[in-house]
Design an enzyme around this catalytic site. Structure first.
Site, PDB file in Angstrom:
ATOM      1  N   CYS A  63      14.028  10.609   6.556  1.00 51.63           N
ATOM      2  CA  CYS A  63      14.057  10.171   7.961  1.00 51.63           C
ATOM      3  C   CYS A  63      15.464  10.260   8.538  1.00 51.63           C
ATOM      4  O   CYS A  63      15.616  10.419   9.743  1.00 51.63           O
ATOM      5  CB  CYS A  63      13.458   8.780   8.114  1.00 51.63           C
ATOM      6  N   GLU A  92      10.464  16.209  14.996  1.00 54.94           N
ATOM      7  CA  GLU A  92      10.879  15.980  13.612  1.00 54.94           C
ATOM      8  C   GLU A  92      10.136  16.978  12.726  1.00 54.94           C
ATOM      9  O   GLU A  92       8.904  16.975  12.680  1.00 54.94           O
ATOM     10  CB  GLU A  92      10.544  14.550  13.180  1.00 54.94           C
ATOM     11  N   LYS A 120       0.882  -1.173   0.000  1.00 49.54           N
ATOM     12  CA  LYS A 120       0.000   0.000   0.000  1.00 49.54           C
ATOM     13  C   LYS A 120       0.917   1.220   0.000  1.00 49.54           C
ATOM     14  O   LYS A 120       1.465   1.606   1.021  1.00 49.54           O
ATOM     15  CB  LYS A 120      -0.883  -0.006   1.255  1.00 49.54           C
ATOM     16  N   GLU A 153      10.027   1.522  10.440  1.00 49.50           N
ATOM     17  CA  GLU A 153      11.047   2.570  10.309  1.00 49.50           C
ATOM     18  C   GLU A 153      10.327   3.905  10.421  1.00 49.50           C
ATOM     19  O   GLU A 153       9.530   4.268   9.562  1.00 49.50           O
ATOM     20  CB  GLU A 153      11.822   2.450   8.995  1.00 49.50           C
TER      21      GLU A 153
HETATM   22  O1  TXE Z   1       2.992  10.168   7.405  1.00 47.40           O
HETATM   23  P1  TXE Z   1       2.108   8.886   7.594  1.00 47.40           P
HETATM   24  P2  TXE Z   1       2.510  11.606   6.885  1.00 47.40           P
HETATM   25  C1  TXE Z   1       6.947  11.680   9.323  1.00 47.40           C
HETATM   26  C2  TXE Z   1       7.330  13.117   9.072  1.00 47.40           C
HETATM   27  C3  TXE Z   1       6.082  13.731   8.525  1.00 47.40           C
HETATM   28  C4  TXE Z   1       5.048  13.007   9.321  1.00 47.40           C
HETATM   29  C5  TXE Z   1       3.680  12.967   8.727  1.00 47.40           C
HETATM   30  O2  TXE Z   1       7.649  13.717  10.296  1.00 47.40           O
HETATM   31  O3  TXE Z   1       6.004  15.104   8.763  1.00 47.40           O
HETATM   32  O4  TXE Z   1       5.538  11.686   9.402  1.00 47.40           O
HETATM   33  O5  TXE Z   1       3.720  12.487   7.376  1.00 47.40           O
HETATM   34  C6  TXE Z   1       0.070   5.458   5.597  1.00 47.40           C
HETATM   35  N1  TXE Z   1      -2.703   3.045   9.156  1.00 47.40           N
HETATM   36  N2  TXE Z   1       7.331  10.781   8.246  1.00 47.40           N
HETATM   37  O6  TXE Z   1       1.291  12.063   7.574  1.00 47.40           O
HETATM   38  O7  TXE Z   1       0.697   9.307   7.799  1.00 47.40           O
HETATM   39  C7  TXE Z   1       0.070   6.522   4.541  1.00 47.40           C
HETATM   40  O8  TXE Z   1      -0.961   6.297   3.607  1.00 47.40           O
HETATM   41  C8  TXE Z   1      -1.887   2.552   8.216  1.00 47.40           C
HETATM   42  C9  TXE Z   1       8.575  10.107   8.418  1.00 47.40           C
HETATM   43  O9  TXE Z   1       2.411  11.563   5.442  1.00 47.40           O
HETATM   44  O10 TXE Z   1       2.781   8.069   8.622  1.00 47.40           O
HETATM   45  C10 TXE Z   1       1.455   6.332   3.945  1.00 47.40           C
HETATM   46  O11 TXE Z   1       1.412   5.232   3.057  1.00 47.40           O
HETATM   47  N3  TXE Z   1      -1.222   3.315   7.348  1.00 47.40           N
HETATM   48  C11 TXE Z   1       8.766   9.015   7.456  1.00 47.40           C
HETATM   49  C12 TXE Z   1       2.307   5.987   5.169  1.00 47.40           C
HETATM   50  O12 TXE Z   1       1.387   5.504   6.134  1.00 47.40           O
HETATM   51  C13 TXE Z   1      -1.389   4.650   7.429  1.00 47.40           C
HETATM   52  C14 TXE Z   1       8.180   9.146   6.117  1.00 47.40           C
HETATM   53  C15 TXE Z   1       3.073   7.165   5.792  1.00 47.40           C
HETATM   54  O13 TXE Z   1       2.174   8.189   6.146  1.00 47.40           O
HETATM   55  C16 TXE Z   1      -2.232   5.232   8.395  1.00 47.40           C
HETATM   56  C17 TXE Z   1       6.912   9.840   6.099  1.00 47.40           C
HETATM   57  C18 TXE Z   1      -2.905   4.373   9.287  1.00 47.40           C
HETATM   58  N4  TXE Z   1      -3.713   4.825  10.248  1.00 47.40           N
HETATM   59  C19 TXE Z   1       6.561  10.652   7.133  1.00 47.40           C
HETATM   60  N5  TXE Z   1      -2.203   6.576   8.235  1.00 47.40           N
HETATM   61  C20 TXE Z   1      10.075   8.338   7.423  1.00 47.40           C
HETATM   62  N6  TXE Z   1      10.399   7.564   8.455  1.00 47.40           N
HETATM   63  O14 TXE Z   1      10.813   8.431   6.448  1.00 47.40           O
HETATM   64  C21 TXE Z   1      -1.356   6.831   7.217  1.00 47.40           C
HETATM   65  N7  TXE Z   1      -0.868   5.673   6.708  1.00 47.40           N
END
Ligand code: TXE
Length: 499
Positions: A296, A394, A186, A262
């Site tokens: 990250c 972050e 996904k 991660e």
């Molecule tokens: O991340 P999300 P977001 C951090 C970074 C950023 C913050 C928010 O600080 O500002 O997260 O970003 C899926 N159940 N990182 O809101 O929501 C979503 O569809 C299952 C760090 O975009 O965590 C996407 O595929 N899945 C990071 C993935 O999770 C869910 C990279 C990431 O989105 C979900 C990205 C749920 N309830 C953001 N809600 C890194 N470690 O590199 C969302 N998703």
């Protein structure tokens, strides 16, 4: 005629994608659109999959796992598919790079480099598929022989973020495939194109139907349903710490599926007075600006020895002013667009907080003027104290917070003053200092006198709240296996019941 950006055609009409289950493309009933973050043109239309679509994808992956069409092959045959996929990526390099730029906003030169890394991931995993093995125990006495088998975990759910849509995918998929698992992916809703394009490349390379399935849609609906699905044996999630936490709850409340996580980081870059300051400043500028800081492992906390802090910040600020920010299709661009409107707001919100909390702005701090697209000049704050929000949280943008230290111990305490532990970097020409810091700072990835170096041979992953488990390298394949201990009697067992 398509509109052009630096000689690259922007799509006149958005490219429409189906989703991929059991080796076949399916059409979405409900679609959502993605606008390019740099050109404000609608570039893709992607399906909002339903819970029923997800059930079908999981069922297909389950059939493909249980009938051993993939896990039952010799490692050499799995390696063959992975190597042919690497070759396929070489053929499709320009196409994949273009869709990464159109959906994510990253510079084209960077996107190409990332695809080269992805090719290396497939090649590395191919080697691992042939070498994956268990162990033997010849020390259990003459009557008993023992061994451990490494078996694939089963059906893996993979949720990926939008910051490196293809790179993070390829740091997982080939290693999952090398282990013999099947999967349901996904991708992030705003950057699904290249995950879908990979489906065709894998199929052309000979991957059996049902082994790689893709469902698309929002995190809250289809992502959450995947984390809760009892048909999934393991979930690999990369994204925010908040959603990582919800994956733990979902696993506990469903089938206790194994988790690989991660998550976020607030990574220190520690610069001692004896470092090559020009070199360290270039590393610091790169570490915070690469992928617009939406990374990250971005080094977002500069911890610099007080005796050289003013000089170092001056050199660094000069370098940061020279970073070329703009249209990602310009081959000279180093920093592209902020990927989503909400991330743009988050970053600008933190810059405002940094100013309000009393940090000193040395460079950047403003959005760049542009007819379309969201751009932020790499930003440096000095005089940051540990309680400020720009010191603790972050930001996930090109915003660097600078702290000063007097002693090595103080530098280590500052570096560890975070809930995270993803990556760290230390700069010193003194091997004793560099090694002591490397051993005492909590981080899953460490760089000495360099930053963001390394390939798929070495594992990645976090300490503390940055995550669980490791991806890439041999450990990255082993993560998707479980160990079975086998005991074999040699000769006659001594009987429990006397005859
Ligand atoms: O991340 P999300 P977001 C951090 C970074 C950023 C913050 C928010 O600080 O500002 O997260 O970003 C899926 N159940 N990182 O809101 O929501 C979503 O569809 C299952 C760090 O975009 O965590 C996407 O595929 N899945 C990071 C993935 O999770 C869910 C990279 C990431 O989105 C979900 C990205 C749920 N309830 C953001 N809600 C890194 N470690 O590199 C969302 N998703």
């Amino acid at each position: 005629m398509d509109e052009m950006a630096h000689g690259v055609a922007l799509p006149e009409t958005p490219r429409e994608f189906g989703f991929f289950i059991d080796g076949e493309w399916r059409k979405g009933r409900d679609m959502f659109e993605r606008n390019s973050p740099s050109h404000d043109v609608t570039v893709t239309r992607t399906a909002r999959c339903t819970p029923d679509d997800l059930d079908q994808a999981v069922a297909a992956a389950r059939r493909a796992f249980d009938d051993r069409r993939w896990a039952g092959l010799p490692g050499a045959e799995r390696a063959g598919v992975l190597l042919r996929t690497a070759e396929g990526l070489r053929w499709h390099r320009e196409e994949i790079a273009r869709w990464e730029v159109l959906e994510n906003g990253k510079p084209i030169s960077q996107a190409r480099g990332e695809i080269d890394h992805c090719i290396a991931c497939f090649e590395t995993a191919a080697g691992a598929a042939r070498l994956l093995h268990g162990d033997s125990f010849n020390n259990l006495g003459d009557g008993l022989f023992g061994m451990t088998l490494r078996e694939p975990v089963g059906v893996v759910g993979l949720i990926t973020p939008w910051n490196f849509p293809f790179l993070i995918l390829c740091e997982r998929v080939p290693f999952i495939l090398a282990s013999g698992c099947t999967l349901v992916v996904k991708p992030a809703e705003v950057t699904s194109a290249t995950t879908l394009i990979l489906a065709d490349i894998l199929a052309e390379a000979g991957l059996p139907a049902g082994v790689y399935n893709v469902v698309t849609g929002s995190g809250r609906s289809i992502g959450q349903a995947l984390t809760e699905h009892a048909g999934i044996d393991m979930l690999s999630f990369t994204g925010s710490t908040a959603v990582g936490r919800s994956c733990v709850h979902a696993s506990a409340d469903s089938n206790l599926k194994k988790l690989g996580l991660e998550l976020g980081g607030k990574n220190p870059i520690i610069v001692f007075a004896d470092a090559d300051l020009e070199d360290a400043a270039d590393g610091a500028a790169f570490g915070i600006s690469f992928n617009t800081g939406q990374c990250c492992v971005s080094s977002s906390r500069l911890i610099v020895e007080r005796s050289v802090a003013a000089e170092f910040e001056r050199i660094l600020a000069e370098k940061m002013k020279k970073i070329r920010v703009g249209d990602p299709f310009d081959p000279e661009t180093q920093v592209g667009a902020i990927t989503t409107a909400s991330q743009n707001e988050t970053i600008l919100g933190y810059i405002a907080k940094g100013k309000a909390e009393g940090a000193t702005l040395l460079v950047g701090g403003e959005p760049l003027e542009s007819d379309c697209g969201r751009y932020i000049q790499p930003t440096l704050f000095s005089g940051v104290t540990p309680s400020m929000s720009i010191a603790r949280e972050e930001i996930f943008g090109p915003v660097l917070s600078s702290f000063h230290f007097d002693t090595q111990d103080e530098a280590i305490v500052l570096a560890n003053d975070t809930v995270y532990g993803l990556a760290a970097s230390v700069w010193s020409k003194n091997i004793d200092k560099a090694l002591t810091v490397t051993r005492r700072v909590q981080a899953g990835r460490f760089w000495v006198n360099t930053i963001m170096a390394g390939g798929p041979e070495t594992p990645t992953g976090g300490f503390r709240q940055s995550g669980w488990g490791r991806e890439t390298g041999l450990l990255g394949v082993e993560e998707y296996t479980q160990v079975k201990s086998v005991h074999i009697e040699i000769g006659r067992r001594s009987h429990w019941i006397s005859s």
